[in-house]
Design a protein around this motif. Structure first.
Motif, PDB file in Angstrom:
ATOM      1  N   UNK A  11       0.713  -1.093   0.067  1.00  0.00           N
ATOM      2  CA  UNK A  11      -0.125  -0.036   0.186  1.00  0.00           C
ATOM      3  C   UNK A  11       0.816   1.240   0.237  1.00  0.00           C
ATOM      4  N   UNK A  12       0.361   2.373  -0.331  1.00  0.00           N
ATOM      5  CA  UNK A  12       1.108   3.694  -0.308  1.00  0.00           C
ATOM      6  C   UNK A  12       1.628   4.058   0.910  1.00  0.00           C
ATOM      7  N   UNK A  13       2.957   4.232   0.957  1.00  0.00           N
ATOM      8  CA  UNK A  13       3.557   4.749   2.073  1.00  0.00           C
ATOM      9  C   UNK A  13       3.971   3.620   2.970  1.00  0.00           C
ATOM     10  N   UNK A  14       3.902   2.419   3.056  1.00  0.00           N
ATOM     11  CA  UNK A  14       4.281   1.228   3.626  1.00  0.00           C
ATOM     12  C   UNK A  14       5.779   0.975   3.234  1.00  0.00           C
ATOM     13  N   UNK A  15       6.083   0.983   1.842  1.00  0.00           N
ATOM     14  CA  UNK A  15       7.612   0.579   1.514  1.00  0.00           C
ATOM     15  C   UNK A  15       8.362   2.011   2.179  1.00  0.00           C
ATOM     16  N   UNK A  16       7.949   2.890   2.173  1.00  0.00           N
ATOM     17  CA  UNK A  16       8.774   4.071   2.743  1.00  0.00           C
ATOM     18  C   UNK A  16       8.936   4.035   4.269  1.00  0.00           C
ATOM     19  N   UNK A  17       8.195   3.673   4.946  1.00  0.00           N
ATOM     20  CA  UNK A  17       8.053   3.440   6.351  1.00  0.00           C
ATOM     21  C   UNK A  17       9.082   2.200   6.630  1.00  0.00           C
ATOM     22  N   UNK A  18       8.982   1.196   5.652  1.00  0.00           N
ATOM     23  CA  UNK A  18       9.830   0.118   6.056  1.00  0.00           C
ATOM     24  C   UNK A  18      11.260   0.229   5.661  1.00  0.00           C
ATOM     25  N   UNK A  19      11.324   1.028   4.584  1.00  0.00           N
ATOM     26  CA  UNK A  19      12.806   1.351   4.352  1.00  0.00           C
ATOM     27  C   UNK A  19      13.315   2.210   5.787  1.00  0.00           C
ATOM     28  N   UNK A  20      12.592   3.206   6.203  1.00  0.00           N
ATOM     29  CA  UNK A  20      13.081   3.830   7.301  1.00  0.00           C
ATOM     30  C   UNK A  20      13.328   3.049   8.497  1.00  0.00           C
TER      31      UNK A  20
END
Length: 253
Positions: A11-20
């Protein structure tokens, strides 16, 4: 087979938070290693440096790997539930093994030096976190991977399993913060208030541990980021619901 029910892999945003979360996790490991290497003399088992094995192993096992294990059901959204369960359990097992090395290292170091054990709040919280983590793993294996547990029993236990999973990560990070403070007071108490580089490094490490926990917690509490059940899992849940006289099917973790 592709069909209209196919969901996006992330979902939108999940990949970004996972990377962080991964960047933060690797950073706290690197900073712990740098602290032990640059200011505490390095890491070795058969020497006075044996103690330094403890903080590094605990950060890797009880913080980073434990946090990653909690994220398995968010990352592997389109894999089978059993595959996700096995990976979830394996990551927790690796975390336990690495943490056990850290626990053995500090007890063995204290024994060799003639130091007292289990007198500080850090040590009490630490042994509680490790013991409860081991119990949590055994319970999870018994209920969710061992074939003997019934669907009804798993459904009743699952909320407790999820709650204690998050609680143990919080307790582990809090214990790390106590350990950082304790080590600083033992090693540089006289100069800590002078903003020594070692003290600043350790303080930043503590803050990053908190941020890592916050990011993991945020990912876990976003309902729209939870793993959706696959079509075959929904069918099985409906079958179990019918067989168990209307009990609600287990929601995904």
């Amino acid at each position: 087979m592709e069909d209209g029910l196919t969901r996006p892999s992330s979902p939108a945003g999940l990949s970004c938070y996972m990377a962080v979360s991964q960047l933060l996790g690797l950073t706290v490991i690197a900073m712990t290693g740098a602290w032990m290497g640059q200011y505490r003399g390095g890491i070795a088992w058969e020497s006075a440096l044996q103690f330094n094995v403890h903080p590094l192993c605990m950060v890797i096992g009880m913080v980073f790997l434990q946090g990653d294990a909690l994220l398995v059901y968010r990352v592997f959204r389109n894999e089978s539930k059993r595959s996700a369960k096995i990976l979830h359990g394996l990551l927790h097992a690796f975390a336990l093994v690495i943490a056990l090395v850290g626990v053995i290292a500090v007890f063995d170091y204290h024994r060799k030096k003639g130091f007292a054990d289990m007198y500080s709040l850090h040590s009490w919280c630490g042994i509680a976190a490790f013991s409860l983590y081991f119990i949590q793993w055994l319970m999870g294996f018994s209920f969710f991977l061992f074939p003997g547990a019934s669907f009804s029993l798993r459904s009743r236990y699952k909320p407790q399993h999820v709650f204690f999973g998050v609680f143990l990560l919080v307790l582990s990070i809090a214990t790390c913060l106590l350990g950082i403070k304790e080590l600083l007071l033992f090693s540089i108490q006289a100069t800590y208030s002078s903003f020594m580089p070692e003290g600043i490094l350790a303080n930043v490490l503590g803050l990053l541990l908190i941020v890592f926990g916050l990011v993991i917690g945020y990912i876990l509490t976003r309902d729209e980021w939870k793993r959706p059940p696959l079509a075959e899992e929904l069918a099985l849940s409906m079958d179990f619901k019918t067989l168990t006289k209307g009990e609600s099917p287990s929601s995904s973790q």
